[in-house]
Design a protein around this motif. Structure first.
Motif, PDB file in Angstrom:
ATOM      1  N   ILE A   1       7.532  -6.315  -5.180  1.00  0.00           N
ATOM      2  CA  ILE A   1       7.703  -5.045  -4.461  1.00  0.00           C
ATOM      3  C   ILE A   1       8.084  -3.945  -5.459  1.00  0.00           C
ATOM      4  O   ILE A   1       7.520  -2.850  -5.443  1.00  0.00           O
ATOM      5  N   ARG A   2       9.009  -4.227  -6.351  1.00  0.00           N
ATOM      6  CA  ARG A   2       9.426  -3.223  -7.339  1.00  0.00           C
ATOM      7  C   ARG A   2       8.301  -2.920  -8.334  1.00  0.00           C
ATOM      8  O   ARG A   2       8.126  -1.774  -8.740  1.00  0.00           O
ATOM      9  N   THR A   3       7.555  -3.927  -8.721  1.00  0.00           N
ATOM     10  CA  THR A   3       6.426  -3.714  -9.633  1.00  0.00           C
ATOM     11  C   THR A   3       5.397  -2.783  -8.994  1.00  0.00           C
ATOM     12  O   THR A   3       4.886  -1.865  -9.644  1.00  0.00           O
ATOM     13  N   PHE A   4       5.101  -2.992  -7.732  1.00  0.00           N
ATOM     14  CA  PHE A   4       4.176  -2.110  -7.018  1.00  0.00           C
ATOM     15  C   PHE A   4       4.713  -0.685  -7.000  1.00  0.00           C
ATOM     16  O   PHE A   4       3.980   0.263  -7.273  1.00  0.00           O
ATOM     17  N   ALA A   5       5.991  -0.526  -6.698  1.00  0.00           N
ATOM     18  CA  ALA A   5       6.598   0.802  -6.620  1.00  0.00           C
ATOM     19  C   ALA A   5       6.565   1.498  -7.978  1.00  0.00           C
ATOM     20  O   ALA A   5       6.326   2.709  -8.056  1.00  0.00           O
ATOM     21  N   ARG A   6       6.800   0.761  -9.043  1.00  0.00           N
ATOM     22  CA  ARG A   6       6.806   1.356 -10.385  1.00  0.00           C
ATOM     23  C   ARG A   6       5.402   1.766 -10.834  1.00  0.00           C
ATOM     24  O   ARG A   6       5.251   2.658 -11.667  1.00  0.00           O
ATOM     25  N   ALA A   7       4.387   1.115 -10.299  1.00  0.00           N
ATOM     26  CA  ALA A   7       3.009   1.409 -10.698  1.00  0.00           C
ATOM     27  C   ALA A   7       2.513   2.725 -10.098  1.00  0.00           C
ATOM     28  O   ALA A   7       1.554   3.295 -10.599  1.00  0.00           O
ATOM     29  N   ASP A   8       3.178   3.176  -9.060  1.00  0.00           N
ATOM     30  CA  ASP A   8       2.713   4.408  -8.386  1.00  0.00           C
ATOM     31  C   ASP A   8       3.456   5.620  -8.829  1.00  0.00           C
ATOM     32  O   ASP A   8       4.439   5.777  -9.290  1.00  0.00           O
TER      33      ASP A   8
ATOM     34  N   GLU B   1       0.835  -1.188   0.000  1.00  0.00           N
ATOM     35  CA  GLU B   1       0.000   0.000   0.000  1.00  0.00           C
ATOM     36  C   GLU B   1       0.878   1.248   0.000  1.00  0.00           C
ATOM     37  O   GLU B   1       2.034   1.207   0.412  1.00  0.00           O
ATOM     38  N   LEU B   2       0.304   2.323  -0.481  1.00  0.00           N
ATOM     39  CA  LEU B   2       0.980   3.604  -0.521  1.00  0.00           C
ATOM     40  C   LEU B   2       0.326   4.512   0.502  1.00  0.00           C
ATOM     41  O   LEU B   2      -0.895   4.729   0.449  1.00  0.00           O
ATOM     42  N   ARG B   3       1.114   4.999   1.440  1.00  0.00           N
ATOM     43  CA  ARG B   3       0.618   5.928   2.464  1.00  0.00           C
ATOM     44  C   ARG B   3       1.577   7.099   2.557  1.00  0.00           C
ATOM     45  O   ARG B   3       2.783   6.894   2.704  1.00  0.00           O
ATOM     46  N   ASP B   4       1.053   8.288   2.486  1.00  0.00           N
ATOM     47  CA  ASP B   4       1.880   9.492   2.592  1.00  0.00           C
ATOM     48  C   ASP B   4       3.055   9.466   1.629  1.00  0.00           C
ATOM     49  O   ASP B   4       4.188   9.797   1.987  1.00  0.00           O
ATOM     50  N   SER B   5       2.782   9.029   0.412  1.00  0.00           N
ATOM     51  CA  SER B   5       3.786   8.972  -0.667  1.00  0.00           C
ATOM     52  C   SER B   5       4.945   8.032  -0.359  1.00  0.00           C
ATOM     53  O   SER B   5       6.058   8.214  -0.852  1.00  0.00           O
ATOM     54  N   ARG B   6       4.701   7.041   0.457  1.00  0.00           N
ATOM     55  CA  ARG B   6       5.710   6.035   0.790  1.00  0.00           C
ATOM     56  C   ARG B   6       5.080   4.649   0.712  1.00  0.00           C
ATOM     57  O   ARG B   6       3.910   4.477   1.017  1.00  0.00           O
ATOM     58  N   CYS B   7       5.882   3.699   0.304  1.00  0.00           N
ATOM     59  CA  CYS B   7       5.414   2.310   0.202  1.00  0.00           C
ATOM     60  C   CYS B   7       5.431   1.645   1.572  1.00  0.00           C
ATOM     61  O   CYS B   7       6.339   1.877   2.377  1.00  0.00           O
ATOM     62  N   HIS B   8       4.435   0.821   1.795  1.00  0.00           N
ATOM     63  CA  HIS B   8       4.362   0.028   3.026  1.00  0.00           C
ATOM     64  C   HIS B   8       3.983  -1.393   2.627  1.00  0.00           C
ATOM     65  O   HIS B   8       3.105  -1.602   1.792  1.00  0.00           O
TER      66      HIS B   8
ATOM     67  N   ALA C   1       9.734   5.864  -5.933  1.00  0.00           N
ATOM     68  CA  ALA C   1      10.784   6.137  -6.925  1.00  0.00           C
ATOM     69  C   ALA C   1      12.111   5.502  -6.523  1.00  0.00           C
ATOM     70  O   ALA C   1      12.853   5.007  -7.380  1.00  0.00           O
ATOM     71  N   GLU C   2      12.418   5.486  -5.235  1.00  0.00           N
ATOM     72  CA  GLU C   2      13.667   4.863  -4.763  1.00  0.00           C
ATOM     73  C   GLU C   2      13.636   3.352  -4.955  1.00  0.00           C
ATOM     74  O   GLU C   2      14.628   2.754  -5.358  1.00  0.00           O
ATOM     75  N   ILE C   3      12.506   2.751  -4.638  1.00  0.00           N
ATOM     76  CA  ILE C   3      12.381   1.298  -4.789  1.00  0.00           C
ATOM     77  C   ILE C   3      12.438   0.923  -6.266  1.00  0.00           C
ATOM     78  O   ILE C   3      13.090  -0.055  -6.639  1.00  0.00           O
TER      79      ILE C   3
END
Length: 84
Positions: free
Chosen positions: A77-84, A9-16, A43-45
């Motif tokens: 995890i990286r796929t989720f990060a790239r989708a946001d 999930e994305l909360r406050d512009s950070r992945c959790h 973006a970092e992930i």
């Protein structure tokens, strides 16, 4: 083979991330991955090539099947990060 569950999930512009697994060893390893990537901006992930389990030397003694499974979790995890 151990089943793994990953909640992203994305909360406050950070992945959790939260995770669980059937086997205790895999549960611990995916918990390390989730903890490492939690509270990090997407973006970092997305551009990260870091493998925290390899950096700690934890992959050396795992079977290829477990290594592949953990690689799949990192990819998810990286796929989720790239989708946001």
């Amino acid at each position: 083979v151990s089943q793994v569950w990953l909640v992203s999930e994305l909360r406050d512009s950070r992945c959790h991330f939260r995770c669980d697994a059937e086997g205790p060893l895999v549960r611990g390893l995916v918990a390390l991955l989730c903890e490492f990537f939690t509270d990090v901006p997407p973006a970092e992930i997305a551009v990260s090539t870091c493998d925290p389990l390899a950096a700690l030397g934890l992959l050396e003694n795992l079977s290829p099947t477990r290594q592949n499974g953990l690689a799949a979790v990192r990819a998810a995890i990286r796929t989720f990060a790239r989708a946001d």
